[in-house]
Write a protein that holds these residues in place. Sequence first.
Motif, mmCIF file in Angstrom:
data_model
loop_
_atom_site.group_PDB
_atom_site.id
_atom_site.type_symbol
_atom_site.label_atom_id
_atom_site.label_comp_id
_atom_site.label_asym_id
_atom_site.label_seq_id
_atom_site.Cartn_x
_atom_site.Cartn_y
_atom_site.Cartn_z
ATOM 1 N N HIS A 198 -12.998 19.798 14.809
ATOM 2 C CA HIS A 198 -12.811 21.184 14.368
ATOM 3 C C HIS A 198 -12.386 21.302 12.909
ATOM 4 N N GLY A 199 -12.219 20.177 12.206
ATOM 5 C CA GLY A 199 -11.972 20.218 10.773
ATOM 6 C C GLY A 199 -10.534 20.007 10.365
ATOM 7 N N ALA A 259 0.847 -1.191 0.000
ATOM 8 C CA ALA A 259 0.000 0.000 0.000
ATOM 9 C C ALA A 259 0.882 1.240 0.000
ATOM 10 N N SER A 260 0.540 2.181 -0.878
ATOM 11 C CA SER A 260 1.231 3.473 -0.944
ATOM 12 C C SER A 260 0.190 4.552 -1.220
ATOM 13 N N PHE A 261 0.180 5.595 -0.401
ATOM 14 C CA PHE A 261 -0.744 6.715 -0.611
ATOM 15 C C PHE A 261 -0.326 7.872 0.278
ATOM 16 N N THR A 262 -0.895 9.039 -0.009
ATOM 17 C CA THR A 262 -0.669 10.243 0.786
ATOM 18 C C THR A 262 -2.024 10.849 1.131
ATOM 19 N N ILE A 263 -2.179 11.296 2.379
ATOM 20 C CA ILE A 263 -3.427 11.918 2.821
ATOM 21 C C ILE A 263 -3.095 13.265 3.454
ATOM 22 N N PRO A 264 -3.589 14.364 2.897
ATOM 23 C CA PRO A 264 -3.339 15.676 3.516
ATOM 24 C C PRO A 264 -4.130 15.841 4.805
ATOM 25 N N ASP A 265 -3.737 16.782 5.618
ATOM 26 C CA ASP A 265 -4.428 17.032 6.880
ATOM 27 C C ASP A 265 -5.884 17.405 6.637
ATOM 28 N N GLY A 266 -6.760 16.928 7.503
ATOM 29 C CA GLY A 266 -8.159 17.339 7.473
ATOM 30 C C GLY A 266 -9.076 16.481 6.633
ATOM 31 N N GLN A 267 -8.548 15.475 5.929
ATOM 32 C CA GLN A 267 -9.420 14.613 5.124
ATOM 33 C C GLN A 267 -10.046 13.512 5.978
ATOM 34 N N ARG A 270 -8.046 14.271 22.403
ATOM 35 C CA ARG A 270 -8.036 15.365 21.419
ATOM 36 C C ARG A 270 -6.833 15.148 20.498
ATOM 37 N N ALA A 271 -7.013 14.228 19.578
ATOM 38 C CA ALA A 271 -5.923 13.803 18.706
ATOM 39 C C ALA A 271 -5.978 14.534 17.365
ATOM 40 N N ASP A 272 -4.889 14.436 16.639
ATOM 41 C CA ASP A 272 -4.835 14.964 15.271
ATOM 42 C C ASP A 272 -5.194 13.895 14.254
ATOM 43 N N TYR A 273 -4.959 12.623 14.622
ATOM 44 C CA TYR A 273 -5.209 11.509 13.708
ATOM 45 C C TYR A 273 -6.076 10.471 14.413
ATOM 46 N N TYR A 274 -7.217 10.152 13.802
ATOM 47 C CA TYR A 274 -8.112 9.124 14.326
ATOM 48 C C TYR A 274 -8.123 7.954 13.341
ATOM 49 N N LEU A 275 -7.681 6.795 13.803
ATOM 50 C CA LEU A 275 -7.690 5.579 12.993
ATOM 51 C C LEU A 275 -8.790 4.688 13.555
#
Length: 243
Positions: free
Chosen positions: A173-174, A23-31, A143-148
């Motif tokens: 908060h988006g 698997a290879s991909f990039t995800i910008p912040d907020g998606q 209050r995380a930045d990344y939710y998996l």
Amino acid sequence: MIEVRNLQKTWRRHGKTVGLLEASFTIPDGQVVGILGENGAGKTTLLRAMAGLLPARGEALLDGKPAGAQYRRISYITGEGSYYPALTVGEYGALLADLHPAFDPARYAAFLQFFALEETAVIGRLSTGQRARVELAAGFGKRADYYLMDEPFLGKDPFTRRDCIKLMSGALHGQETILLCTHHLDDVESFLDRALILHAGRIAGDVLLDDLRTQGETLLDRMAALCGWDPQHYLTFGENPAE
């Protein structure tokens, strides 16, 4: 930003190589990104490897660092539950406040109130759906930045699933990035920005939901095409291949 490069975690099963083949991909912040596919496609393996819960080949970086180097910025939410069954709901929250530097007890309490969960209730005595609500409250209490999120709606009725999605939309908060693995496509389709569709251990499609809507196609339609699902396959039941 999430950067995944040649991530692999495989096993040998019945003489075949299975798991996450690549698997290879990039995800910008907020998606908000759906991790979708059939059972056994590699979805849970992908999320667990990204969270640093499984050793794997390749790289999974969050803002240039692996998950283990920035524990406080990540919340891993699983339908299987990461709670301790012998604790009460309130005791579990107190434990998380001690263990996780980004845990917010007031936010946890607000989720408990929304889900009608009593702090005195012993988690192991709750129903499957109630335990899934505890897991969601605990996960979003951070209050995380990344939710998996791996099948977070396990055991929930359709009304509760939709309430949860509305609640998540209102509580964030988006700027958070969410990866959401689920089979409930109808419930989450309007919540997603993008979908990564896995098939046989590889990413078969990377879809923007706005593009699907413009084309008049549903997420299920695209997933069925990419995974090779034949809606008429049931008609072959009972056929003798030798005839």
